[in-house]
Design an enzyme around this catalytic site. Structure first.
Site, PDB file in Angstrom:
ATOM      1  N   CYS A  16       0.809  -1.219   0.000  1.00 51.18           N
ATOM      2  CA  CYS A  16       0.000   0.000   0.000  1.00 51.18           C
ATOM      3  C   CYS A  16       0.844   1.271   0.000  1.00 51.18           C
ATOM      4  O   CYS A  16       0.312   2.365  -0.200  1.00 51.18           O
ATOM      5  CB  CYS A  16      -0.934   0.000   1.203  1.00 51.18           C
ATOM      6  SG  CYS A  16      -2.256  -1.228   1.085  1.00 51.18           S
ATOM      7  N   ASP A  50     -14.254   7.293   2.051  1.00 51.62           N
ATOM      8  CA  ASP A  50     -14.519   6.111   2.877  1.00 51.62           C
ATOM      9  C   ASP A  50     -13.920   4.878   2.239  1.00 51.62           C
ATOM     10  O   ASP A  50     -13.583   4.853   1.046  1.00 51.62           O
ATOM     11  CB  ASP A  50     -16.024   5.932   3.075  1.00 51.62           C
ATOM     12  CG  ASP A  50     -16.589   6.872   4.129  1.00 51.62           C
ATOM     13  OD1 ASP A  50     -16.479   6.557   5.311  1.00 51.62           O
ATOM     14  OD2 ASP A  50     -17.131   7.935   3.748  1.00 51.62           O
ATOM     15  N   ASP A 224      -9.787   1.783   8.256  1.00 48.98           N
ATOM     16  CA  ASP A 224      -8.610   0.939   8.413  1.00 48.98           C
ATOM     17  C   ASP A 224      -7.371   1.758   8.095  1.00 48.98           C
ATOM     18  O   ASP A 224      -7.410   2.737   7.363  1.00 48.98           O
ATOM     19  CB  ASP A 224      -8.685  -0.353   7.598  1.00 48.98           C
ATOM     20  CG  ASP A 224      -8.768  -0.153   6.100  1.00 48.98           C
ATOM     21  OD1 ASP A 224      -8.990   0.996   5.655  1.00 48.98           O
ATOM     22  OD2 ASP A 224      -8.627  -1.133   5.371  1.00 48.98           O
TER      23      ASP A 224
END
Length: 330
Positions: A16, A50, A224
């Site tokens: 990521c 989101d 998260d």
């Protein structure tokens, strides 16, 4: 693994940490989202960033949709598959949903790496999806000079019990369900081949239990912690909710070796970009640069950041009325 093959050497970034910089991405998607909110069918879209899109359907249910994939974050193909699947499923858990179906997303350099390794990647993803009770029904593959893997996931949720970025309220504690340091340890692994078993286990762990516990306690705000680091994702919560997030730096948990990784220079470019993005909106006081980098570290398959308390998760700060800065680290 064939002798001498290291998957991370085929990746220009790591997990990521390879996301587009958050500020740049927000400029790209500005104006692309349709209307969303409690009154329409699209309950969560792109407005606040989101973790997944949520669409209201009939019978008091909602459909959750997300996709996530990235280049190798570890050299072991099976572990990479597990990590990528857990990371993709996490977007559903982060908004309070339950994953019900996934499809594979695979890019593979077929002339450079054996097909058997791709099979191990898919096997790892299948194992984690099976543990989540989410079948994988096929998917899409592409001949790609850089290996990439992830999932597109469909889930279901109760539209009245979503975990949202804009639902944070002053006076609420902040809990973190996984330790930080995944980005810098993955950078260390990519540079040297050193394997960090605790980091692999952390990334492959599902966020299902944490999501369920949050819903059971009536919590309504969570996200998260992935590529934008704790501070980046917390900034998105504070901005969407109109509050200031106060972080107790001493309470934030880290994986073994994370501090040494920073001191030895194993800091992903994504981590530095995260810090640059949040710095104008943050008050760091006397917090040292090493600590700032760790708080902004680009995580892969990190934990949930929850506005509330859940069992076993340390409280790392609180939400307070909006002040001069969106984030205060003390």
């Amino acid at each position: 693994m064939p002798a001498g093959v290291r998957l991370t050497q085929y990746a220009h970034g790591g997990g990521c940490a390879g996301k587009l910089p958050p500020g740049e991405l927000e400029r790209i998607v500005a104006g692309l989202g349709g209307p969303s909110g409690d009154d329409g069918p699209l309950l969560l879209g792109v407005e606040d960033g989101d973790d997944a899109a949520v669409l209201r359907v009939r019978d008091g249910r909602a459909i959750v949709s997300t996709a996530d994939f990235f280049p190798p974050v570890v050299d072991d193909p099976y572990d990479w598959g597990r990590i990528a699947a857990a990371n993709a499923l996490s977007d559903v858990y982060a908004i309070g949903g339950e994953p019900v179906l996934a499809v594979n997303l695979l890019g593979w350099p077929r002339d450079a790496l054996p097909a058997e390794l791709a099979g191990e990647v898919l096997r790892g993803g299948q194992e984690v999806a099976r543990a989540a009770g989410c079948p994988i029904g096929g998917g899409h593959s592409m001949d790609d000079p850089e290996p990439k893997y992830g999932l597109a996931v469909t889930g279901v949720a109760d539209p009245g019990r979503l975990l949202r970025l804009d639902a944070g309220r002053p006076g609420t504690p902040l809990s973190l369900t996984k330790p930080l340091g995944l980005g810098v340890l993955n950078a260390w692994h990519k540079a040297t081949g050193t394997v960090f078993g605790e980091a692999v286990a952390t990334m492959a762990e599902l966020n299902a239990a944490a999501s369920r516990q949050a819903l059971e306690r009536g919590i309504r705000c969570a996200t998260d912690v992935t590529g934008y680091g704790l501070l980046g994702h917390l900034y998105k919560v504070a901005r969407a909710s109109g509050v200031t997030a106060v972080v107790d730096a001493a309470a934030v948990p880290y994986l073994d070796g994370a501090r040494r990784a920073v001191r030895d220079g194993f800091v992903p470019g994504g981590t530095r970009r995260n810090l640059a993005w949040v710095a104008p909106h943050s008050d760091f006081g006397r917090i040292a640069e090493e600590e700032r980098l760790l708080l902004a570290d680009a995580q892969t398959s990190g934990g949930l950041l929850v506005a509330g308390e859940i069992p076993g998760a340390p409280v790392v700060g609180e939400l307070v009325p909006r002040g001069r800065r969106a984030i205060v680290v003390r």
